[in-house]
Design an enzyme around this catalytic site. Structure first.
Site, PDB file in Angstrom:
ATOM      1  N   CYS A 153       0.815  -1.219   0.000  1.00 57.54           N
ATOM      2  CA  CYS A 153       0.000   0.000   0.000  1.00 57.54           C
ATOM      3  C   CYS A 153       0.849   1.271   0.000  1.00 57.54           C
ATOM      4  O   CYS A 153       0.570   2.223  -0.757  1.00 57.54           O
ATOM      5  CB  CYS A 153      -0.951   0.001   1.193  1.00 57.54           C
ATOM      6  N   HIS A 177      -2.843   6.429   4.814  1.00 62.50           N
ATOM      7  CA  HIS A 177      -1.395   6.527   5.005  1.00 62.50           C
ATOM      8  C   HIS A 177      -0.896   7.888   4.531  1.00 62.50           C
ATOM      9  O   HIS A 177      -1.330   8.399   3.493  1.00 62.50           O
ATOM     10  CB  HIS A 177      -0.660   5.468   4.172  1.00 62.50           C
TER      11      HIS A 177
END
Length: 342
Positions: free
Chosen positions: A131, A243
């Protein structure tokens, strides 16, 4: 004539997001099968706004007749079942780390290296990157096309959802417990995660880096350019979803700030929100539920000859996992698995 799609790990964070994304994007599937471990068999999971699927046992499932498998179990589970599904004729798009660095398995971000998808025929397996790698290479790609990237230094601020539902529960329970004067008892993490930051994701390696940092280095080189040098420090922070990354890039030749800004704005899947004022940037919380990768705080780095610094955020369950996987499947059916009408 549509496709038969199996979603492995359907009860996990990413698996549920995969099902939602398939429904939202109206993927051309005649049948979608939800698979998970034996203990989850019989449970029901949502598929779109008004449908549910009954979970079937992965260990006994016959993949014959399945066209595409979207896989997000643990790496050891993927190692065991993915080759069997591939041998049965399905193309497996796997979210785990197990196949990513194998030379005969393409590692794909569709906006960045779609030309590599055709390599799936070697093993009928395509790997979805980590990711944190996905959102970074999305921002690096349009810049690399202007001026070759020499070196990247990145510090990540990664949400707990990257470690699964139990990690999210731990953050919630620790946060509540602290307000009730209860001691924090780490289970999913090595230290207290509530109101803290942990510079440790995945296992430590001999050189002092962690496996998460190793992934960012090597996946970036495989996807974008093997000559790029990457230094990563990966940190888990008390955020549920989304994130953040502080990225510093050194280029081999000159690149102007406005030139970079325009290239990023024009790149599919990237939104630039960069106002030099209070709140003129995107945070991880704001990225949750959105498909785009957001770039903010773009500026020159005066400490190197050709340098830029910027801030990147993205929903790690969407573009960082489920959306990227479904986009790969979309490219696959458009260019390689097109079916003729019955």
């Amino acid at each position: 004539m549509g496709y038969k799609v199996a979603v492995v790990g359907a009860t996990g964070n990413v698996g549920r997001e995969l099902l939602n994304t398939l429904a939202e994007r109206e993927f051309p599937a005649d049948e979608v099968v939800a698979l998970a471990s034996e203990r989850s068999a019989g449970k029901r999971v949502s598929f779109g706004e008004d449908r549910e699927l009954q979970v079937q046992d992965l260990s006994t499932y016959d993949f014959k007749g399945v066209d595409i498998v979207l896989s997000s179990p643990g790496a050891s589970v993927a190692k065991a079942f993915a080759p069997k599904a591939a041998e049965a004729g399905a193309v497996v798009i796997d979210n785990t780390s197990h196949f990513r660095m194998e030379p005969d398995v393409p590692l794909i971000v569709p906006e960045v290296n779609p030309q590599a998808i055709g390599g799936y025929t070697k093993r009928n397996i395509i790997a979805n990157p980590n990711c944190s790698t996905i959102q970074m290479v999305m921002a690096l790609k349009p810049l690399h096309e202007i001026a070759p990237i020499k070196r990247v230094v990145v510090a990540t601020y990664q949400s707990v959802s990257g470690s699964g539902k139990e990690a999210m529960d731990e953050l919630f329970n620790q946060t509540r417990g602290i307000f009730m004067n209860e001691p924090a008892r780490p289970q999913q993490f090595t230290k207290q995660i509530a109101f803290n930051a942990i510079p440790h994701i995945d296992k430590f390696m001999e050189d002092g880096s962690t496996k998460e940092e190793w992934k960012m280095v090597n996946e970036t080189r495989k996807i974008l350019d093997p000559d790029i040098r990457v230094s990563a420090t990966c940190v888990r922070v008390p955020i549920f979803i989304g994130h953040g990354e502080a990225v510093n890039v050194e280029f081999e030749s000159a690149i102007e700030e406005e030139q970079a800004r325009e290239a990023l704005r024009s790149f599919p899947g990237i939104t630039v929100v960069d106002h030099r004022e209070d709140g003129g940037y995107v945070t991880p919380v704001e990225s949750a539920g959105d498909d785009d990768v957001f770039v903010s705080r773009l500026r020159n780095d005066p400490t190197v000859e050709h340098g830029l610094s910027f801030w990147v955020v993205s929903d790690n369950l969407r573009k960082g996992a489920a959306l990227n996987t479904v986009q790969i499947a979309e490219r696959l059916v458009e260019g390689y698995l097109a079916k003729q009408p019955a």
